[in-house]
Motif scaffolding. Structure first.
Motif, PDB file in Angstrom:
ATOM      1  N   GLU A   8      44.034  31.744  34.046  1.00 50.84           N
ATOM      2  CA  GLU A   8      44.075  31.486  35.477  1.00 50.84           C
ATOM      3  C   GLU A   8      45.361  30.764  35.841  1.00 50.84           C
ATOM      4  N   GLN A  24      42.010  33.869  39.791  1.00 47.98           N
ATOM      5  CA  GLN A  24      40.632  33.419  39.602  1.00 47.98           C
ATOM      6  C   GLN A  24      39.991  34.262  38.512  1.00 47.98           C
ATOM      7  N   SER A  26      36.237  34.755  36.561  1.00 48.44           N
ATOM      8  CA  SER A  26      34.823  34.414  36.451  1.00 48.44           C
ATOM      9  C   SER A  26      34.256  35.198  35.278  1.00 48.44           C
ATOM     10  N   LYS A  27      32.954  35.217  35.113  1.00 49.18           N
ATOM     11  CA  LYS A  27      32.342  35.834  33.937  1.00 49.18           C
ATOM     12  C   LYS A  27      32.851  37.243  33.648  1.00 49.18           C
ATOM     13  N   ASN A  28      32.777  38.132  34.599  1.00 50.45           N
ATOM     14  CA  ASN A  28      33.184  39.513  34.344  1.00 50.45           C
ATOM     15  C   ASN A  28      34.196  40.037  35.355  1.00 50.45           C
ATOM     16  N   GLN A  29      34.880  39.144  36.038  1.00 49.62           N
ATOM     17  CA  GLN A  29      35.885  39.547  37.015  1.00 49.62           C
ATOM     18  C   GLN A  29      37.135  38.716  36.866  1.00 49.62           C
ATOM     19  N   CYS A  30      38.226  39.334  37.203  1.00 51.72           N
ATOM     20  CA  CYS A  30      39.512  38.657  37.231  1.00 51.72           C
ATOM     21  C   CYS A  30      40.157  39.020  38.563  1.00 51.72           C
TER      22      CYS A  30
END
Length: 67
Positions: A8, A24, A26-30
């Motif tokens: 990040e 950003q 998160s668990k399964n996203q960029c």
């Protein structure tokens, strides 16, 4: 093909005038931001594939189907 591990807030430049930043994760996203001149065409792979384009052979995960 260049393959990078990024975190990040990391960014890269392409040809000195295109900037891509990871802003950003998160668990399964960029989420990324791309700063480029308006003359540079940027199209999501999903859109290209939906319109009939083939998935590029150079991509790491060839098992993902369009959708």
């Amino acid at each position: 093909m260049l393959s990078l591990t990024m975190h990040e807030k990391d960014y890269l430049t392409i040809n000195g005038d295109i900037v891509v930043q990871i802003y950003q994760i998160s668990k399964n996203q960029c989420r990324i931001s791309i700063d480029a001149d308006r003359s540079v065409s940027i199209v999501r792979g999903k859109v290209l594939e939906r319109e009939g384009a083939r998935r590029p052979d150079c991509l790491a995960d060839k098992s993902v189907s369009p959708g």
